[in-house]
Design a protein around this motif. Structure first.
Motif, PDB file in Angstrom:
ATOM      1  N   ASP A   1      50.378  41.649  31.217  1.00 33.88           N
ATOM      2  CA  ASP A   1      49.242  41.041  31.912  1.00 33.88           C
ATOM      3  C   ASP A   1      48.277  42.107  32.417  1.00 33.88           C
ATOM      4  OD1 ASP A   1      50.391  38.589  31.456  1.00 33.88           O
ATOM      5  OD2 ASP A   1      51.130  38.329  33.522  1.00 33.88           O
TER       6      ASP A   1
ATOM      7  N   MET B   1      45.670  43.722  30.024  1.00 35.43           N
ATOM      8  CA  MET B   1      44.568  42.918  29.516  1.00 35.43           C
ATOM      9  C   MET B   1      43.249  43.344  30.180  1.00 35.43           C
ATOM     10  SD  MET B   1      46.096  41.043  27.382  1.00 35.43           S
ATOM     11  CE  MET B   1      45.222  39.589  26.957  1.00 35.43           C
ATOM     12  N   PHE B   2      42.202  43.360  29.431  1.00 37.46           N
ATOM     13  CA  PHE B   2      40.906  43.781  29.933  1.00 37.46           C
ATOM     14  C   PHE B   2      40.426  42.927  31.108  1.00 37.46           C
ATOM     15  CE2 PHE B   2      36.232  43.409  29.767  1.00 37.46           C
ATOM     16  CZ  PHE B   2      35.911  44.726  30.046  1.00 37.46           C
ATOM     17  N   SER B   3      40.732  41.632  31.071  1.00 41.44           N
ATOM     18  CA  SER B   3      40.228  40.711  32.076  1.00 41.44           C
ATOM     19  C   SER B   3      41.069  40.690  33.359  1.00 41.44           C
ATOM     20  CB  SER B   3      40.165  39.303  31.502  1.00 41.44           C
ATOM     21  OG  SER B   3      41.470  38.898  31.118  1.00 41.44           O
ATOM     22  N   CYS B   4      42.165  41.446  33.413  1.00 40.62           N
ATOM     23  CA  CYS B   4      43.042  41.420  34.582  1.00 40.62           C
ATOM     24  C   CYS B   4      42.421  42.169  35.750  1.00 40.62           C
ATOM     25  CB  CYS B   4      44.394  42.034  34.229  1.00 40.62           C
ATOM     26  SG  CYS B   4      45.568  41.961  35.580  1.00 40.62           S
ATOM     27  N   LYS B   5      42.506  41.558  36.937  1.00 41.35           N
ATOM     28  CA  LYS B   5      41.988  42.202  38.137  1.00 41.35           C
ATOM     29  C   LYS B   5      43.129  42.736  38.964  1.00 41.35           C
ATOM     30  CE  LYS B   5      37.932  39.303  38.390  1.00 41.35           C
ATOM     31  NZ  LYS B   5      37.148  38.411  39.172  1.00 41.35           N
TER      32      LYS B   5
END
Length: 141
Positions: A134, A137-141
């Protein structure tokens, strides 16, 4: 470089032999029933707590309060389940929030005598790999 089962065993001192059992996701209705049956709370309290979590979760703070309440009342089975769920929710099954634990893990503690037979090290490794995936992933904050 990657973490291995031997690393988990050496660093966390968790057994890596035993039954590997991954509890299935549960609905909010089942989460309420689990809290009533295995944590010793009323139906109304369980429903309001699950609504406040917005999903199939328990708050770690709520579990701690239950642990203290049941310990004072000498309800040892309920106190033990609340403590163990709080423990695994803040260590080997911790998520990014550090405030919630998935309610499905309560199914691991329905029979307290069976808890020592699980492969906790393998479960910890699976959880670490899931969160590593998780986090990559590029979109993980």
């Amino acid at each position: 470089m990657s973490i291995t089962l031997d690393d988990v065993s050496c660093l966390l001192h968790l057994p890596n032999r035993g039954v590997f059992w991954s509890p299935q996701d549960v609905t909010e209705e089942v989460v309420v029933e689990l809290a009533v049956d295995y944590l010793g709370v009323s139906q109304g309290e369980a429903q309001s707590h699950v609504r406040s979590c917005r999903g199939s979760y328990y708050k770690l703070e709520w579990l701690y309060d239950l642990f203290v309440q049941h310990r004072v009342a000498s309800s040892w089975a309920y106190a033990t389940r609340a403590y163990l769920l709080m423990l695994v929710g803040s260590t080997i099954f911790a998520d990014k929030t550090f405030t919630l634990v998935k309610a499905r893990y309560l199914l691991l503690f329905t029979d307290l005598d069976r808890c020592s037979r699980y492969s906790w090290g393998a479960a910890a490794l699976v959880t670490l790999y899931r969160y590593l995936g998780d986090a990559s992933m590029f979109s993980c904050k």
